[in-house]
Design a protein around this motif. Structure first.
Motif: not given
Length: 455
Positions: A188-191, A282-285
């Motif tokens: 959640x924080x990363x998003x 390229x990175x995941x959300x």
């Protein structure tokens, strides 16, 4: 009154009670054996569902790792001898617990041998024995749409035969639960942080590479034998590397066209830090936001299926979603397919512990593997047997399902001692190099920049 009669009279589900009173004919092998500590343990289709030494302690340890105080309902797969249910009741006495058992014979064996009156009489416990038809799949599909907490012991997954319709369904849920359980707050924080960067969406690349070819570089042990080939394939094949393989490439003076990261954990930062990599990331959300922030080159975000916030945001912005499959390599494969490549070659995708290691030398994830009776044996591309794990087998079957449903793409695997992936035939790396000689060159890094910058 016998143990069986005492249990049966307390079962609230009348249909289940009636079914248990009649002869049962199921194609399974279920036995009960005493454990070294005394309480019985159960063996299903050749696999022990609990510890052979101390099944009660084993069940308690597992349930402790699964407790989610925010959950309102628990869906527990596998009734077995009722140990997991009992421990869950002790830990969460006020929560609703739905137990799903595919085999009536398992429940029958339990009620014949163990006093389960505390389970059957508890108002918060519901036991579903759904059989194996399409109705069962439909029911479980509906359950997954609810905000529930699934508990799926690995032993139950191992005990289900490959042909069982629940096998793949549960594996997908297991992957999502493991990921969420491990790092939900971090995700959640990363998003939130990653959205602040306002980076381009990976969907801009979809369908832009039709007819071209790609290499997906993973960090399996076989990469040591094939990494040299990337110098010959550069500008012929689009080279996408997972983050843990980047150091291996750097040691061999190879710069991939793009790197992909998906894990939310902070260790991902070390995969990129100091590598001098300035091509596309390229990175995941929900990937490690500090690793994203530290990258100096082009950054491209991908929103994933299965993560509610990503699905909601992508829906509002009309952005495409990617399948993750639970690992960085499975996510990368889905992205490459959506980008339109006509051929995808796998390097370092062993999905097994060949060379007695899980990763290539110099990989940031490399570990040595010791003999372990819990490891599984699978067929390798060279005809030998290699050791693997349950989770790697789940990823392998995800690859196989994705390949089976993908048309007009040729898949090739170069991991000679890696696990066989159905639908991805082994091709020696020398053949890949030879075939690349007639391909037109393309500066893929430049092409990506042009595509992204035109929006």
């Amino acid at each position: 009154m016998s143990v069986l009669d005492r249990n049966l009279v307390l079962i609230k589900n009348k249909q289940l009670r009636e079914r248990l009173l009649h002869p049962i004919n199921e194609p399974i092998d279920v036995d009960i054996h005493p454990s070294k500590k005394g309480p019985p343990t159960m063996k299903l289709n050749g696999h022990y569902l609990y510890s052979r030494y101390d099944p009660l302690k084993d069940a308690e340890r597992f349930i402790d790792s699964q407790i989610d105080r925010d959950a309102h309902v628990y869906y527990l797969f596998g009734f077995g001898l009722g140990y997991h249910v009992q421990k869950l009741l002790q830990k969460e006495p006020d929560k609703q617990i739905v137990v799903i058992e595919p085999y009536l014979s398992v429940i029958r064996k339990a009620v014949e041998n163990i006093d389960l009156s505390n389970i059957f009489s508890h108002p918060n416990v519901e036991i579903l024995c759904l059989g194996q038809g399409q109705a069962m799949i439909n029911t479980l599909n509906e359950l997954t749409k609810q905000q529930t907490r699934w508990i799926i012991p690995n032993a139950w997954l191992k005990a289900l035969p490959q042909s069982h319709p629940l096998k793949h369904f549960l594996e997908d849920i297991k992957i999502q639960e493991m990921s969420y359980q491990r790092s939900s707050s971090l995700m959640e924080k990363n998003f939130v942080e990653n959205l602040k960067y306002m980076d381009a969406d990976v969907g801009k690349l979809f369908g832009k590479f039709n007819g071209q070819k790609a290499v997906l570089v993973s960090a399996g042990p076989s990469l040591d034998n094939t990494v040299y080939s990337l110098k010959r394939l550069k500008n012929k094949y689009f080279i996408l590397s997972v983050g843990s393989a980047l150091r291996v490439l750097k040691e061999n003076s190879i710069v991939p066209d793009a790197v992909i990261i998906t894990d939310p954990q902070e260790f991902v930062y070390k995969q990129l830090d100091g590598m001098g990599f300035a091509q596309s990331l390229i990175y995941l959300s929900t990937a490690c936001h500090s690793a994203v922030a530290n990258h100096k080159g082009l950054r491209i975000i991908a929103f994933q299926k299965g993560y509610p916030q990503a699905e909601s945001y992508a829906g509002k912005k009309n952005l495409p979603l990617v399948d993750t499959g639970g690992s960085v390599a499975t996510t990368a494969l889905d992205i490459l397919i959506k980008m339109g490549f006509s051929e995808i070659v796998l390097l370092g995708q062993d999905l097994a512990y060949s060379k007695n290691r899980s990763h290539a030398l110099h990989s940031t994830s490399g570990v040595e593997v010791v003999s372990n009776e819990n490891l599984l044996s699978v067929l390798a591309n060279d005809g030998t047997m290699v050791k693997t794990t349950t989770i790697l087998s789940i990823y392998r079957r995800w690859f196989e399902r994705k390949v089976a449903e993908t048309k007009h793409v040729i898949f090739k695997n170069t991991a000679e001692k890696g696990a066989v992936i159905q639908g991805v035939p082994f091709v020696h790396i020398s053949e890949i190099i030879s075939e690349s000689e007639h391909l037109m060159e393309c500066n893929f890094s430049e092409k990506i920049n042009q595509i992204i910058n035109q929006y």
